[in-house]
Design an enzyme around this catalytic site. Structure first.
Site, PDB file in Angstrom:
ATOM      1  N   ILE A   9      98.202  41.842 -81.851  1.00 30.33           N
ATOM      2  CA  ILE A   9      96.898  41.928 -81.702  1.00 30.33           C
ATOM      3  C   ILE A   9      96.188  41.736 -80.467  1.00 30.33           C
ATOM      4  CG2 ILE A   9      96.741  39.310 -82.000  1.00 30.33           C
ATOM      5  CD1 ILE A   9      94.251  41.187 -84.296  1.00 30.33           C
ATOM      6  N   ASP A  13      96.373  48.593 -79.062  1.00 34.62           N
ATOM      7  CA  ASP A  13      96.038  48.976 -80.233  1.00 34.62           C
ATOM      8  C   ASP A  13      95.820  47.799 -81.112  1.00 34.62           C
ATOM      9  OD1 ASP A  13      97.177  51.192 -79.264  1.00 34.62           O
ATOM     10  OD2 ASP A  13      98.811  51.318 -80.616  1.00 34.62           O
ATOM     11  N   ALA A  80     105.414  44.321 -80.121  1.00 34.50           N
ATOM     12  CA  ALA A  80     106.793  44.832 -79.335  1.00 34.50           C
ATOM     13  C   ALA A  80     106.853  44.450 -77.857  1.00 34.50           C
ATOM     14  CB  ALA A  80     106.778  46.341 -79.515  1.00 34.50           C
ATOM     15  N   SER A  82     106.726  46.756 -75.432  1.00 31.54           N
ATOM     16  CA  SER A  82     106.271  47.841 -75.461  1.00 31.54           C
ATOM     17  C   SER A  82     106.485  49.145 -74.202  1.00 31.54           C
ATOM     18  CB  SER A  82     104.826  48.108 -75.768  1.00 31.54           C
ATOM     19  OG  SER A  82     104.148  47.533 -74.852  1.00 31.54           O
ATOM     20  N   SER A 127     107.213  55.554 -82.586  1.00 35.01           N
ATOM     21  CA  SER A 127     106.837  55.893 -81.545  1.00 35.01           C
ATOM     22  C   SER A 127     107.391  57.187 -81.026  1.00 35.01           C
ATOM     23  CB  SER A 127     107.637  54.958 -80.212  1.00 35.01           C
ATOM     24  OG  SER A 127     107.358  55.526 -79.059  1.00 35.01           O
ATOM     25  N   GLU A 129     108.582  58.125 -78.320  1.00 36.64           N
ATOM     26  CA  GLU A 129     109.962  57.708 -77.400  1.00 36.64           C
ATOM     27  C   GLU A 129     111.199  57.955 -78.248  1.00 36.64           C
ATOM     28  OE1 GLU A 129     110.406  56.784 -73.936  1.00 36.64           O
ATOM     29  OE2 GLU A 129     108.382  57.773 -73.965  1.00 36.64           O
ATOM     30  N   TYR A 151     114.138  50.698 -75.435  1.00 35.32           N
ATOM     31  CA  TYR A 151     112.795  50.641 -75.997  1.00 35.32           C
ATOM     32  C   TYR A 151     112.726  51.946 -77.245  1.00 35.32           C
ATOM     33  CZ  TYR A 151     107.763  51.866 -77.281  1.00 35.32           C
ATOM     34  OH  TYR A 151     106.918  51.962 -78.049  1.00 35.32           O
ATOM     35  N   ARG A 186      94.369  50.039 -71.769  1.00 36.29           N
ATOM     36  CA  ARG A 186      95.650  50.084 -71.751  1.00 36.29           C
ATOM     37  C   ARG A 186      96.297  49.086 -70.635  1.00 36.29           C
ATOM     38  NH1 ARG A 186     100.486  51.575 -73.879  1.00 36.29           N
ATOM     39  NH2 ARG A 186     100.958  53.825 -73.632  1.00 36.29           N
TER      40      ARG A 186
HETATM   41  P1  GDP Z   1     105.917  56.055 -71.598  1.00 37.99           P
HETATM   42  O1  GDP Z   1     105.759  57.297 -71.990  1.00 37.99           O
HETATM   43  O2  GDP Z   1     105.901  55.129 -72.905  1.00 37.99           O
HETATM   44  O3  GDP Z   1     107.217  55.710 -70.946  1.00 37.99           O
HETATM   45  O4  GDP Z   1     104.609  55.610 -70.821  1.00 37.99           O
HETATM   46  P2  GDP Z   1     104.479  55.426 -69.166  1.00 37.99           P
HETATM   47  O5  GDP Z   1     102.826  55.609 -69.192  1.00 37.99           O
HETATM   48  O6  GDP Z   1     104.947  54.117 -69.066  1.00 37.99           O
HETATM   49  O7  GDP Z   1     105.242  56.582 -68.478  1.00 37.99           O
HETATM   50  C1  GDP Z   1     104.871  57.755 -68.691  1.00 37.99           C
HETATM   51  C2  GDP Z   1     105.705  58.872 -67.653  1.00 37.99           C
HETATM   52  O8  GDP Z   1     105.102  58.559 -66.523  1.00 37.99           O
HETATM   53  C3  GDP Z   1     107.183  58.647 -67.637  1.00 37.99           C
HETATM   54  O9  GDP Z   1     107.813  59.809 -67.348  1.00 37.99           O
HETATM   55  C4  GDP Z   1     107.216  57.836 -66.140  1.00 37.99           C
HETATM   56  O10 GDP Z   1     108.568  57.990 -65.682  1.00 37.99           O
HETATM   57  C5  GDP Z   1     106.082  58.586 -65.330  1.00 37.99           C
HETATM   58  N1  GDP Z   1     105.557  57.981 -64.363  1.00 37.99           N
HETATM   59  C6  GDP Z   1     105.705  58.294 -62.919  1.00 37.99           C
HETATM   60  N2  GDP Z   1     105.182  57.098 -62.191  1.00 37.99           N
HETATM   61  C7  GDP Z   1     105.032  56.107 -63.156  1.00 37.99           C
HETATM   62  C8  GDP Z   1     104.567  54.918 -62.481  1.00 37.99           C
HETATM   63  O11 GDP Z   1     104.177  54.589 -61.356  1.00 37.99           O
HETATM   64  N3  GDP Z   1     104.395  53.955 -63.562  1.00 37.99           N
HETATM   65  C9  GDP Z   1     104.773  54.371 -64.953  1.00 37.99           C
HETATM   66  N4  GDP Z   1     104.562  53.402 -65.965  1.00 37.99           N
HETATM   67  N5  GDP Z   1     105.208  55.671 -65.240  1.00 37.99           N
HETATM   68  C10 GDP Z   1     105.270  56.674 -64.061  1.00 37.99           C
END
Ligand code: GDP
Length: 332
Positions: A9, A13, A80, A82, A127, A129, A151, A186
């Site tokens: 919660i 989301d 989770a 997440s 997800s 993912e 994950y 977010r």
């Molecule tokens: P995810 O799709 O759940 O992994 O969401 P994220 O927002 O954490 O990451 C999305 C994509 O952004 C992934 O391919 C990461 O490798 C890429 N990415 C590139 N630079 C960064 C960074 O500095 N932080 C995060 N979180 N992701 C990054």
């Protein structure tokens, strides 16, 4: 009044869903874990209509106790570990919470059950993912899974056990396979918010560079406020089923950075961005793009906020937030 119980919660989301369900006339119960949880304190201030109950997805008796109090018509399992990057360094914890936590929640629902005429309806936050190294484009409910992180593996277990309990015990259990969904709530560790926050701070002179991982991967990004409505719609159908929830558009991280900087009037974003391998992951999900035709046709669901509007609303929010924190007045 219908009653809903939400795990996760205090997350993005969970907050959107609690707001939405409250507006629909629900009594909303939310599970919070840990002692002196600062996010719970904040939630009590922002959403006083939510009743918080203690519990943890790693602790079955606590789930049963929470359900006994909430007596919900609907359970939304959004809790989770997440963050994909963290799941590599805390793989066992991720498997326990994100994966086995789903099994525990399903068992708790079997024990409490709800009334015979009104069995508890269950939503599992699956997800995109799970698609990982994608086997087809775009991804649908029928696309095989190939997770690329602890994950993703835990989410596959959560998804499969939800389907299994539906088939084995006739539970009303649905899985929403949600593609990335973002917004001002977010967490800063996710790439969208990290980028929109940095663009805002650089514009305000509060930060001088943005250190990133890969700029090449692509995601299907939607707005979290749109996506929680799809969760609710899934639980209002005659029969439980699984649905992909996505926009059907994909954009690279580079496009995200470019768009966010353009939003604050910076065209030459490259002078502010540096890449550091510490943000690279042991295995990547290169490209996600979802096909939400089934959700369109059976739920009547469609996203309302597109990529450009999403980035714009996130950057505007971060500009206001950061300016306020720093005592800077924004020209109107
Ligand atoms: P995810 O799709 O759940 O992994 O969401 P994220 O927002 O954490 O990451 C999305 C994509 O952004 C992934 O391919 C990461 O490798 C890429 N990415 C590139 N630079 C960064 C960074 O500095 N932080 C995060 N979180 N992701 C990054």
């Amino acid at each position: 009044m219908p009653r809903a119980f939400i795990t996760g919660i205090t997350g993005q989301d969970g907050q959107h869903l609690a707001e939405f369900l409250h507006s629909q006339g629900y009594d909303v119960y939310g599970m919070v874990k840990g002692q002196s949880n600062p996010r719970a304190t904040q939630l009590i201030e922002e959403m006083p209509y939510v009743e918080l109950l203690p519990g943890d997805l790693a602790d079955l008796p606590s789930l049963v106790a929470a359900l006994e109090v909430a007596q919900p018509d609907e359970v939304y399992n959004l809790g989770a570990i997440s963050f994909v990057a963290l799941s590599f360094s805390q793989a066992e914890l991720t498997a326990n919470t994100t994966g086995l936590g789903v099994l525990r929640m399903l068992e708790a629902i079997r024990m409490i059950g709800g009334t015979q005429n009104n069995p508890i309806r269950f939503y599992q936050a699956s997800s995109s993912e799970m698609f990982g190294k994608v086997r087809e484009m775009p991804q649908t409910e029928k696309t095989p899974f190939h997770p690329r992180s602890p994950y993703g593996c835990a989410k596959v277990f959560g998804h499969d056990i939800t389907v299994n309990y539906r088939e084995s015990y006739g539970l009303y259990a649905c899985s929403g396979i949600l593609f990335n969904h973002e917004g001002p709530r977010r967490g800063i560790e996710f790439v969208t918010r990290k980028v929109t926050n940095a663009a805002a701070r650089i514009k305000l002179g509060l930060q001088h560079e943005l250190v990133m991982g890969t700029l090449d991967t692509k995601r299907d990004w939607g707005y979290a406020g749109d996506y929680v409505k799809a969760m609710w719609l899934m639980l209002q159908q005659d029969e439980p089923d699984d649905f992909v929830v996505a926009t059907g558009e994909t954009h690279s991280i580079e496009e995200l950075v470019q768009r966010a900087f353009a939003e604050v009037g910076i065209d030459d974003w490259r002078q502010f961005v540096r890449q550091d391998p510490k943000f690279y992951r042991p295995a990547e999900v290169d490209l996600l793009i979802g096909d939400a035709t089934k959700a369109h046709e059976q739920l009547g669901w469609k996203p309302e906020v597109n990529f450009e509007d999403l980035v714009s609303l996130m950057v505007k929010n971060d500009l206001e937030l950061e300016a306020k924190k720093a005592g800077i007045s924004l020209a109107t």
